[in-house]
Design a protein around this motif. Structure first.
Motif, short mmCIF file in Angstrom:
data_model
loop_
_atom_site.label_atom_id
_atom_site.label_comp_id
_atom_site.label_asym_id
_atom_site.label_seq_id
_atom_site.Cartn_x
_atom_site.Cartn_y
_atom_site.Cartn_z
N ILE B 158 47.59 2.37 42.30
CA ILE B 158 48.98 2.38 42.68
C ILE B 158 49.02 0.88 43.18
O ILE B 158 48.76 0.64 44.12
N LYS B 159 49.96 -0.11 42.73
CA LYS B 159 49.90 -1.35 42.84
C LYS B 159 50.97 -1.82 43.90
O LYS B 159 50.67 -2.75 44.81
N GLU B 160 52.04 -1.20 43.78
CA GLU B 160 53.05 -1.50 45.03
C GLU B 160 53.76 -0.39 45.40
O GLU B 160 53.81 0.76 44.69
N ASP B 181 53.84 9.77 36.80
CA ASP B 181 54.31 8.49 36.21
C ASP B 181 55.26 7.66 37.42
O ASP B 181 54.93 6.56 37.56
N LEU B 182 55.96 8.47 38.17
CA LEU B 182 56.71 7.68 39.25
C LEU B 182 55.63 7.32 40.28
O LEU B 182 56.11 6.37 40.94
N ALA B 183 55.02 7.94 40.53
CA ALA B 183 54.02 7.79 41.74
C ALA B 183 52.93 6.62 41.15
O ALA B 183 53.03 5.78 42.10
N ILE B 184 52.75 6.51 40.19
CA ILE B 184 51.84 5.60 39.55
C ILE B 184 52.67 3.99 39.64
O ILE B 184 52.35 2.91 40.02
N ARG B 185 53.93 4.23 39.43
CA ARG B 185 55.04 3.03 39.53
C ARG B 185 55.25 2.74 41.00
O ARG B 185 56.10 2.04 41.25
N GLY B 186 54.85 3.46 42.04
CA GLY B 186 54.81 3.08 43.54
C GLY B 186 56.18 4.03 44.17
O GLY B 186 56.30 3.61 45.40
#
Lengths: 282, 492
Positions: B158-160, B181-186
């Motif tokens: 998770i980048k940010e 998907d939302l968790a991966i997007r931060g």
């Protein structure tokens, strides 16, 4: 996890449990119920929320040991916990000031009528309470009902307390003496609610019954709790649990509630056997 | 092929990797998964298909034509890079293959089992023009199972941290996908689930023998591994309302994926007799509550000797096959159109027939009879014939006057569809719905209320797991855009 905060036995086989469930306590209105599952591998069963304490985040449940699940709950003590409690479910009782109302509770159904009677009293109604039990020691919530009733009639099947007879005997008397009754509310065993409905039908007295069908998810997903009301299909969990008693097909519901009679017996017998051999709470 | 050549090919998507020439690939027959014998499986709830082992998967991967323009990827509702993951299977690099799938679909072990590939990716597969199409679904399942067995899962980085909270309502396939998907997007994501276990229809609806519950749990754990919180026993609309999520709990967007959970009945006489179940009740009792293990589990279920199932979809097949495993003498299935119109997956119809389910086509129940105790004893059906096609092109069933059959039955299961659960619609002011009670969404999955998105059966009415997954992904993109813009506006 939903801890049991306190537990008292209020009659043989009937206990009162205060359970921590803050979100439910905050939202609960009279007439709402919860679905609980006491243990892993357990069954989901519906229970009326008798009282709630939003400040302390607790709800009060009253449970009579009838099948395995209710036996397990009856053996729970403060410090034990339910693994699942979900709610508040069902439509709350519509509470209005209509004048004089009669609240008829039979057996453990008294625990369902009490929150309704209390809310109706608080709304300004003149409340006539009628509660019935098998005998003196099975009478529950006598003081609580007295507090919210302008008049309270108690009946026992054997006459060991109050009037000897059934709630319908007391109801006949009440109807006879009160010409201004606006509504009757009833909760208890199905044959009792059916008898109350038949009695009030003659007088065209508006009557609401809080039904107790077989239920599983409690959110309108399975249809196990379906009932015929005025020929229409209703789901008790989301459309009820209260319906116009004169429109409910009680005979059908009485039959449907027998669906798992054999399995329930088998389950309870096995449980009792296990308790006996272990000699302790299971 | 030399290592250097292979390495060079890695960089070029269009260059073929598989060593066989296309005509040779076309000659290889489609590999058949290992399946339990019908006589054995009908006595238990073990998974019917064991899928591919390494050898079958390797052989099957050889069949891929590595098309320059992979139509399969376009036909996939979530656009999995099918060609790429098949090449990775060919190279026996299963860890990379599953990573590649997870880029597009976070629930591969589930979709590999229940997705109707035959009408999506496999339907357009060019191999299928002259031979049987590539077994894409079975290959997806193979790498997902490989990962589960060998434990090589590591959650995507998770980048940010966006610092914004999103609530997801319903832990079914759509909700789990949106949350992942939302968790991966931060985003900080909480899923609210009404039942006591996460999984939605994957738990209560689809039977153990098609989708083992430990597989669902494993995929749910992979969603949790991304930091997603799952709160069970919370009914949005009852325990909490959507407005409370926004106003009191600081959520900035909500995704509704509550599915179609309300069973439909036929409104015929006798439908409330004891022994008549909705398919939802039968399946929930068995799948979620484990009634097939009664009395070890406390939830009972009573299946008689003669079961009648009404319906022709996947749920009807699940209900019939579940009933068959509970020991009746016969399971009859009644469907008002012909076999060609059955909405169920071909594989499931086939499995049901193998397991001895008797199909009564062009028959429509009109009445259920009971005995003196209020129990079902027979079902009466009208014979039908096919008339003109309806709007969807399916030929309409028309009753044949005066032609009826009556069959003994002591259990009846109604599997004619489910409607959306109305609780959220009733308790969320301003949320627009259709006349059928589904939530109206636009092309990006947004509802009539700002910040509220929806997808899956609650907006489609009745669809498939993969469509719910696809909607969940679409909504997560839309929510990301919405929240990014919202943040930007706040900053200026």
């Amino acid at each position: 996890m939903y801890p049991v905060i306190s537990k008292t036995t209020i009659a043989p086989g009937i206990s009162r449990l205060e359970v921590e469930a803050p979100l439910i306590a905050k939202k609960r209105k009279p007439g709402n119920f919860v679905i609980v599952m006491p243990v892993e591998k357990g069954e989901r069963i519906p229970l009326t929320i008798v009282e709630s304490d939003p400040e302390n985040g607790t709800i009060t449940l009253i449970v009579q040991a009838i099948g395995k699940t209710t036996h397990i709950i009856n053996k729970m003590e403060a410090g034990d916990h339910f693994i699942d409690v979900v709610g508040p479910l069902g439509e709350p009782t519509p509470i209005k000031n209509v004048g004089t109302v009669v609240c008829v509770g039979g057996g453990v159904g008294t625990a369902v009528i009490y929150p309704m009677a209390k809310a109706l009293k608080e709304a300004g109604n003149r409340v006539i309470g009628i509660i019935g039990a098998r005998n003196r020691e099975m009478v529950i919530l006598k003081n609580e009902m007295a507090d919210c009733s302008d008049e309270l009639h108690i009946t026992t099947d054997d006459g060991s307390y109050g009037l000897k007879g059934f709630v319908t005997d007391a109801l006949a008397q009440v109807i006879d003496e009160n010409k201004t009754i606006q509504s009757v509310y009833t909760t208890g065993p199905l044959p009792m609610m059916k008898a109350v409905a038949e009695q009030t039908r003659k007088f065209e007295l508006h009557t609401m019954a809080s039904l107790n069908p077989i239920m599983m998810d409690g959110t309108g997903m399975c249809g196990a709790c379906r009932v015929s009301v005025g020929g229409e299909l209703k789901f008790t969990c989301v459309d009820g649990p209260e319906f116009d008693a004169h429109k409910v097909n009680f005979n059908e519901l009485i039959q449907r509630n027998k669906t798992y009679f054999n399995q329930e017996k088998k389950s309870l017998d096995a449980y009792n056997e296990k308790c006996k051999t272990r000699g302790a709470n299971v | 092929m030399s290592e250097r050549k292979r390495a060079r090919n890695n960089g070029k998507a269009n260059e073929r990797v598989i060593h066989l020439k296309p005509p040779e690939r076309m000659k290889i027959p489609r590999q058949q998964p290992i399946e339990k014998e019908p006589d054995y499986r009908v006595c238990n709830f073990e998974e019917v298909s064991d899928g591919f082992d390494v050898n079958l998967a390797s052989e099957e991967a050889l069949r891929c034509l590595e098309c320059k323009d992979p139509v399969c990827m376009k036909a996939c509702p979530v656009n999995i890079d099918i060609r790429a993951f098949i090449r990775l299977i060919y190279k026996k690099d299963y860890d990379s293959a599953i990573k590649k799938i997870r880029e597009s679909n976070y629930l591969p072990a589930i979709c590999g089992r229940v997705c109707p590939q035959e009408s999506l990716c496999e339907n357009v597969c060019l191999v299928g023009k002259r031979n049987e199409p590539l077994a894409i679904g079975k290959l997806e399942r193979f790498v997902a199972d490989y990962e589960l067995k060998n434990g090589n899962f590591s959650p995507p980085e998770i980048k940010e941290n966006k610092g914004q909270k999103v609530a997801v309502v319903g832990a079914g396939p759509g909700g789990l996908t949106a949350a992942a998907d939302l968790a991966i997007r931060g985003y900080e994501v909480t899923i609210y689930e009404a039942l006591h276990e996460a999984g939605g229809v994957l738990k209560y609806g689809i039977p153990e023998f098609r989708l083992p519950k430990h597989i669902v749990d494993a995929e749910v754990d992979r969603v949790k591994a991304l930091g997603v919180k799952i709160e069970t026993n919370v009914i949005i609309g009852r325990t909490l309302t959507i407005d409370e999520l926004f106003d009191e709990m600081d959520f900035e967007a909500v995704y509704i994926g509550t599915g179609a959970g309300s069973p439909r009945f036929m409104n015929i006489p006798g439908e409330n007799l004891s022994g008549v179940y909705s398919a939802s009740e039968l399946l929930t009792r068995v799948n979620l509550m484990k009634a097939y293990k009664f009395p070890e589990y406390d939830t009972p279920l009573k299946i008689g000797n003669r079961v009648a199932v009404v319906g022709g979809g996947d749920v009807a097949m699940d209900a019939a096959r579940t009933s068959a495993r509970l020991g009746p003498e016969v399971v009859n299935l009644f469907y008002r159109r012909s076999r060609e119109e059955m909405p169920a997956r071909i594989e499931e119809i086939h499995h049901a027939e193998e397991e001895g389910i008797h199909f009564h086509l062009l028959t429509n129940p009109v009445e259920i009879f009971g005995d003196e105790n209020g129990w079902v004893k027979a079902i009466k059906c009208q014979k039908m014939e096919l008339g003109e096609p309806d709007e969807e092109g399916r030929r309409r069933p028309v009753p044949i006057d005066g032609e009826y059959i009556t069959m003994d039955a002591d259990t009846v299961v109604i599997a004619i569809g489910q409607s959306p659960n109305p609780i959220i619609q009733q308790t969320t002011p301003g949320l627009k719905t259709t006349d059928w009670g589904t939530i109206i969404v636009d092309e990006i999955g947004a509802t009539s209320r700002e910040g509220i998105f929806a997808g899956g059966d609650i907006s489609r009415g009745g669809a498939t797991v993969i469509e719910a997954v696809s909607d969940g992904k679409r909504a997560s993109r839309s929510i990301d855009e919405y929240l990014t813009e919202k943040k930007a506006v706040l900053k200026t």
